[in-house]
Design a protein around this motif. Structure first.
Motif, mmCIF file in Angstrom:
data_model
loop_
_atom_site.group_PDB
_atom_site.id
_atom_site.type_symbol
_atom_site.label_atom_id
_atom_site.label_comp_id
_atom_site.label_asym_id
_atom_site.label_seq_id
_atom_site.Cartn_x
_atom_site.Cartn_y
_atom_site.Cartn_z
ATOM 1 N N UNK A 370 0.735 -1.293 0.075
ATOM 2 C CA UNK A 370 -0.417 0.344 -0.177
ATOM 3 C C UNK A 370 1.012 1.087 0.195
ATOM 4 N N UNK A 371 0.630 2.531 -0.737
ATOM 5 C CA UNK A 371 1.219 3.451 -0.894
ATOM 6 C C UNK A 371 0.481 4.157 -0.051
ATOM 7 N N UNK A 372 0.857 4.896 0.919
ATOM 8 C CA UNK A 372 0.137 5.616 2.498
ATOM 9 C C UNK A 372 1.197 7.039 2.770
ATOM 10 N N UNK A 373 1.961 6.830 2.127
ATOM 11 C CA UNK A 373 2.518 8.436 2.777
ATOM 12 C C UNK A 373 3.642 8.523 1.289
ATOM 13 N N UNK A 374 4.582 9.778 1.574
ATOM 14 C CA UNK A 374 5.250 10.246 0.115
ATOM 15 C C UNK A 374 6.422 9.432 -0.162
ATOM 16 N N UNK A 375 6.686 9.170 1.695
ATOM 17 C CA UNK A 375 8.140 8.199 1.525
ATOM 18 C C UNK A 375 8.134 7.347 0.439
ATOM 19 N N UNK A 376 7.328 6.587 0.403
ATOM 20 C CA UNK A 376 7.022 5.171 0.156
ATOM 21 C C UNK A 376 6.211 5.781 -0.734
ATOM 22 N N UNK A 377 5.628 6.368 -1.516
ATOM 23 C CA UNK A 377 5.374 6.813 -3.247
ATOM 24 C C UNK A 377 6.762 7.198 -4.252
ATOM 25 N N UNK A 378 7.634 8.103 -3.217
ATOM 26 C CA UNK A 378 8.508 8.295 -4.066
ATOM 27 C C UNK A 378 9.550 7.403 -4.781
ATOM 28 N N UNK A 379 9.828 6.727 -3.369
ATOM 29 C CA UNK A 379 10.891 5.383 -3.809
ATOM 30 C C UNK A 379 10.021 4.447 -4.527
ATOM 31 N N UNK A 380 8.564 4.587 -4.906
ATOM 32 C CA UNK A 380 7.696 3.313 -5.830
ATOM 33 C C UNK A 380 8.144 3.589 -6.947
ATOM 34 N N UNK A 381 7.415 5.656 -7.141
ATOM 35 C CA UNK A 381 7.734 5.689 -8.236
ATOM 36 C C UNK A 381 9.003 6.351 -9.129
ATOM 37 N N UNK A 382 10.526 6.850 -8.202
ATOM 38 C CA UNK A 382 11.466 6.043 -8.793
ATOM 39 C C UNK A 382 11.601 5.054 -9.414
ATOM 40 N N UNK A 383 11.709 3.934 -8.664
ATOM 41 C CA UNK A 383 11.712 1.981 -8.666
ATOM 42 C C UNK A 383 10.922 2.322 -10.362
ATOM 43 N N UNK A 384 9.901 2.964 -10.553
ATOM 44 C CA UNK A 384 9.341 2.046 -11.804
ATOM 45 C C UNK A 384 10.031 3.490 -12.804
#
Length: 547
Positions: A370-384
């Motif tokens: 689950x993406x629930x905060x900026x930190x997780x979202x940022x790492x996930x987007x940059x991984x993609x």
């Protein structure tokens, strides 16, 4: 006389609940494993014993009832000896405004005729399963004794919990609610999204003992009864079911005592495939193409309990191959996938920390629970962005709002536009039982509501109820999907931080609303229009709205 196993199984065969050819195979298997044929049948078809009693009722043209929702006819009860009621398992009830006689065997006439002679009139028969009827009789005719009831020992509690979890599995339940009320234990199963009462011995001391047993298995503090606790355990059901699954446990104090909710995870982990989810063929082809991309981000959105994790699991199962390194971070791990590195977050490991660590392990595919905060979202987007295929979930109401949500969290719009492959919003609806569904002509108002031409009349189906679906008219659930597929045009608009209305208008055929998907499944006889209305709102494409 109670119905025998052979009589129950024969009724199951005659009503289509059991296949005659499969029954012979199960008989042979039972002999080899020295098990009962009944246990083998229940395990193979995965239905509870009550389904066979319902088959007997159907065969004898007798209504089958839920005893938890019916009240006793106290005036008639006083006229019948308690010994006869207990011995013959008969009970007078008020059903549909009239007095009826609940029985567990409608073919056993001795007790039925005795009661009718005593009353001087005949009573219509209704049917319930033997266990539920016995428990109801014990409630209305308690045993008179000066001695206090003996405390429930540990072995009884072990057996009771095993029976509850076994029946929850056979009922295809997703959750089990164990509730302490003023003077009794109450157990309910959530089946196909709806709660059902489960008949169980209703002594309050049993409730306290059972909850303590669950807390011990979950490694929770049994002395703590004033604060909520969370835990879990793995449970193995013995042969012939021979199934192990995870149980997520949550406790909470209430006015009458503690309550426990158990979520059963991974019951069907070997049976879930993309074709079973309910995607229409066109969406399924595009989804399969998306999950085989070498990089990009695929988001599943929807509220809790909408089947997002199941869809992700099915996708990972399909692409799982020895030459692909798949890593997941979840909380909790709902499905165990062979060959996949799965990490559960906790107090020491967050989603973002686990993702950063994963990037040093040469992954091909990453799944974030689950993406629930900026930190997780940022790492996930940059991984993609750096050549990985990333799957995740997000809590939004529809597909287009997932883009807005990521921007609100703090992600750069140009990064979202360059990485997003697809967003799929989903909900679950009940699947119509294919054995008893009833066709009817669609009305003019329904045609208009579904967006069809008034001269294009067709049939839709309604729920009826039979032994196969345990009288509900539904068996299982399927997904309704709202799909948004990204192309270069949409990616540019997202990068420019376009609003949701602009994205919807520009998407065209790349956006298929959930209402459209639901109406198509109504036309195919997979679910009902009422079920679709419960989870989806009718939305029009721009060209349709301008007509």
């Amino acid at each position: 006389m109670a119905l025998t196993d052979d009589q129950l199984i024969e009724a199951g065969v005659r009503t289509g609940l059991i296949e005659a050819t499969m029954l012979e195979t199960l008989r042979q298997k039972a002999r080899r494993q020295r098990s009962s044929v009944m246990a083998m049948v229940l395990a193979h078809y995965r239905f509870p014993m009550s389904a066979l009693y319902r088959a007997v009722a159907q065969q004898n043209s007798v209504d089958y009832i839920d005893l938890s929702s019916e009240r006793i006819d106290a005036d008639v009860l006083k006229k019948i000896p308690a010994s006869l009621i207990r011995r013959r398992l008969l009970l007078p009830l008020i059903y549909d405004g009239k007095t009826v006689l609940a029985v567990s065997d409608p073919t056993e006439r001795t007790g039925i005729d005795s009661i009718q002679r005593m009353l001087g009139r005949s009573l219509p028969l209704v049917m319930a399963d033997k266990k539920a009827l016995g428990l109801k009789i014990n409630q209305v005719l308690p045993v008179n004794s000066a001695e206090p009831a003996p405390a429930t020992d540990e072995q009884d509690l072990v057996g009771l919990l095993d029976t509850i979890l076994r029946d929850a599995y056979l009922n295809r339940s997703s959750d089990v609610h164990v509730i302490t009320e003023e003077d009794r234990l109450r157990v309910r199963f959530r089946v196909d999204g709806k709660l059902r009462e489960y008949p169980v011995e209703s002594d309050k001391s049993v409730a306290a003992g059972l909850i303590s047993r669950i807390k011990v298995l979950s490694d929770l503090d049994i002395a703590e009864q004033r604060h909520p606790q969370d835990g879990g355990f793995s449970y193995h059901l013995s042969a012939p079911i021979d199934k192990e699954f995870s149980v997520r446990v949550a406790t909470s104090p209430t006015r009458s005592g503690e309550r426990v909710t158990m979520r059963l995870l991974g019951q069907e982990s070997n049976d879930i495939t993309l074709t079973e989810l309910g995607m229409m063929e066109q969406d399924l082809q595009r989804f399969r193409k998306a999950i085989h991309n070498p990089y990009g981000m695929i988001l599943l959105t929807g509220p809790t309990g909408s089947g997002k994790s199941t869809t992700l699991f099915a996708a990972l199962q399909e692409i799982n191959h020895p030459d692909i390194n798949i890593m997941t971070v979840e909380n909790p791990i709902e499905y165990v996938i062979e060959g996949v590195s799965q990490v559960q977050t906790g107090t020491k490991v967050t989603f973002a920390e686990a993702l950063r660590s994963f990037l040093r392990h040469d992954p091909d595919v990453l799944m974030v629970g689950e993406i629930r905060d900026y930190e997780t979202a940022d790492v996930a987007v940059k991984a993609a962005m750096t050549g990985h295929l990333v799957f995740s979930t997000l809590h939004t109401n529809n597909a287009v709002s997932a883009v807005t949500r990521l921007i609100d969290i703090g992600c750069e719009s140009f990064l979202i536009g360059s990485t997003m492959t697809a967003v799929i919003a989903q909900r679950l609806v009940r699947r119509l039982c294919q054995h008893c569904r009833s066709p009817r002509s669609v009305t003019e108002s329904e045609l208009k509501e579904m967006g069809s031409d008034s001269d294009a009349a067709f049939e839709i189906y309604e729920a009826v109820g039979c032994a196969v679906c345990q009288g509900t008219g539904y068996r299982g659930r399927l997904g309704l999907f709202e799909t948004l597929w990204f192309d270069e045009k949409l990616a540019r608009l997202v990068a420019q931080a376009a609003d949701e209305e602009t994205l919807e208008q520009a998407a065209g055929s790349n956006l298929r609303f959930m209402w459209e998907d639901g109406c198509e499944k109504v036309r195919l006889g997979l679910t009902t229009l009422d079920d679709v209305r419960d989870v989806a709102v009718r939305k029009l494409h721009a060209e349709e709205a301008n007509r």
